[in-house]
Design a protein around this motif. Structure first.
Motif, mmCIF file in Angstrom:
data_model
loop_
_atom_site.group_PDB
_atom_site.id
_atom_site.type_symbol
_atom_site.label_atom_id
_atom_site.label_comp_id
_atom_site.label_asym_id
_atom_site.label_seq_id
_atom_site.Cartn_x
_atom_site.Cartn_y
_atom_site.Cartn_z
ATOM 1 N N SER A 33 -12.621 1.873 -15.238
ATOM 2 C CA SER A 33 -12.521 3.205 -14.851
ATOM 3 C C SER A 33 -13.533 3.913 -13.899
ATOM 4 O O SER A 33 -12.679 4.857 -13.002
ATOM 5 C CB SER A 33 -13.967 3.551 -15.757
ATOM 6 O OG SER A 33 -14.826 5.137 -15.750
ATOM 7 N N ARG A 36 -10.222 3.496 -11.067
ATOM 8 C CA ARG A 36 -9.483 4.054 -11.536
ATOM 9 C C ARG A 36 -9.749 5.897 -10.468
ATOM 10 O O ARG A 36 -8.635 6.231 -10.103
ATOM 11 C CB ARG A 36 -8.989 4.786 -12.525
ATOM 12 C CG ARG A 36 -8.055 3.421 -13.640
ATOM 13 C CD ARG A 36 -7.500 4.057 -15.321
ATOM 14 N NE ARG A 36 -8.322 4.687 -15.240
ATOM 15 C CZ ARG A 36 -9.483 3.496 -16.530
ATOM 16 N NH1 ARG A 36 -9.160 2.627 -16.376
ATOM 17 N NH2 ARG A 36 -10.661 3.688 -17.305
ATOM 18 N N GLN A 37 -10.883 5.721 -10.181
ATOM 19 C CA GLN A 37 -11.001 7.116 -9.749
ATOM 20 C C GLN A 37 -11.661 6.460 -7.969
ATOM 21 O O GLN A 37 -12.012 7.687 -7.454
ATOM 22 C CB GLN A 37 -12.772 7.696 -10.028
ATOM 23 C CG GLN A 37 -12.462 7.911 -11.834
ATOM 24 C CD GLN A 37 -13.795 8.435 -12.824
ATOM 25 O OE1 GLN A 37 -14.278 8.969 -11.978
ATOM 26 N NE2 GLN A 37 -14.363 7.561 -12.797
ATOM 27 N N GLU A 68 -22.121 6.442 -16.575
ATOM 28 C CA GLU A 68 -21.602 5.344 -16.273
ATOM 29 C C GLU A 68 -22.680 4.322 -15.744
ATOM 30 O O GLU A 68 -23.263 3.367 -16.716
ATOM 31 C CB GLU A 68 -20.261 4.906 -15.735
ATOM 32 C CG GLU A 68 -19.985 3.408 -15.374
ATOM 33 C CD GLU A 68 -18.691 3.503 -14.811
ATOM 34 O OE1 GLU A 68 -17.718 1.849 -15.569
ATOM 35 O OE2 GLU A 68 -18.725 3.882 -13.579
ATOM 36 N N SER A 91 -15.311 -1.451 -19.612
ATOM 37 C CA SER A 91 -13.767 -1.359 -18.719
ATOM 38 C C SER A 91 -13.267 -1.565 -19.556
ATOM 39 O O SER A 91 -11.592 -1.146 -20.073
ATOM 40 C CB SER A 91 -13.164 -3.064 -18.452
ATOM 41 O OG SER A 91 -14.091 -3.004 -16.673
ATOM 42 N N PRO A 94 -13.590 4.815 -22.237
ATOM 43 C CA PRO A 94 -14.353 5.874 -21.460
ATOM 44 C C PRO A 94 -16.004 5.222 -21.766
ATOM 45 O O PRO A 94 -15.749 5.456 -23.416
ATOM 46 C CB PRO A 94 -13.650 6.853 -21.608
ATOM 47 C CG PRO A 94 -12.226 6.156 -21.731
ATOM 48 C CD PRO A 94 -12.440 5.170 -22.716
#
Length: 200
Positions: A33, A36-37, A68, A91, A94
């Motif tokens: 997560s 990806r950001q 998170e 992972s 979300p």
């Protein structure tokens, strides 16, 4: 010890990121997560951090979002869940879906994640549900207005049945709690309902 690292993102992969902070490069393990950001290599990045210390091993973990990191720390508090498994859970789904699975008492959602068996999934829900309720109550906009009473009641019922109370006794206690509370949150209702159950 470390709150966050802000600097140039040198490189990243699905499980780690290297950040240059003032000429010192730090390697932080990350979830899919967070990966990806991340921005492109060479751009500035801020990663919230947790330093995990075990005997002679120290490892940094990085997170884009505070929610998170909070969930990662909660997972670490569960017996049998170490940082590797906690990161695998983050992972796998979300943060919002993990929280929803815990709140809705749906262990089947969690044991679909690699490394999470049925017993571990059940233990995560049992041990974290009340603490996630408490965290949600500390965030803005979590108190209930008239339009959210039904949702509030159902959340409180789920919390009480997870604790082992019958749905019938939980419903009566929650109803009394809703009548006596002003601008209640879920945690307030659960606390008041538990008091009602003990007094009857």
């Amino acid at each position: 010890m470390y709150a966050y690292f802000r600097g140039e993102l040198i490189s990243s992969s699905r499980d780690n990121a290297i950040v240059d902070v003032g000429g010192v490069a730090y390697r932080l393990l990350i979830s899919n997560s967070t990966y990806r950001q991340l921005p492109s290599s060479g751009d500035q990045v801020k990663l919230l951090a947790h330093l995990h210390v075990k005997e002679d091993l120290m490892q940094l973990y990085g997170f884009i979002e505070e929610e998170e990191r909070q969930l990662f720390l909660l997972l670490l508090s569960i017996s049998g869940v170490g940082p590797k498994l906690a990161l695998a859970i983050l992972s796998g789904l979300p943060v919002e879906e993990i929280q929803e699975a815990i709140m809705a008492n749906k262990p089947e959602t969690l044991f679909g994640i690699s490394g999470v068996g049925k017993k571990t999934a059940a233990r995560i829900i049992l041990e974290l549900r009340d603490r996630i309720l408490k965290l949600q109550q500390t965030r803005p906009g979590k108190t209930a207005g008239a339009g959210s009473v039904a949702s509030l009641s159902e959340d409180a019922l789920q919390a009480l049945t997870t604790l082992g109370f019958s749905r019938a006794s939980a419903q009566q206690a929650v109803a009394r709690a809703l009548l006596s509370a002003e601008n209640p949150g879920v945690e307030d209702i659960v606390r008041e309902a538990l008091q009602n159950i003990r007094n009857h």
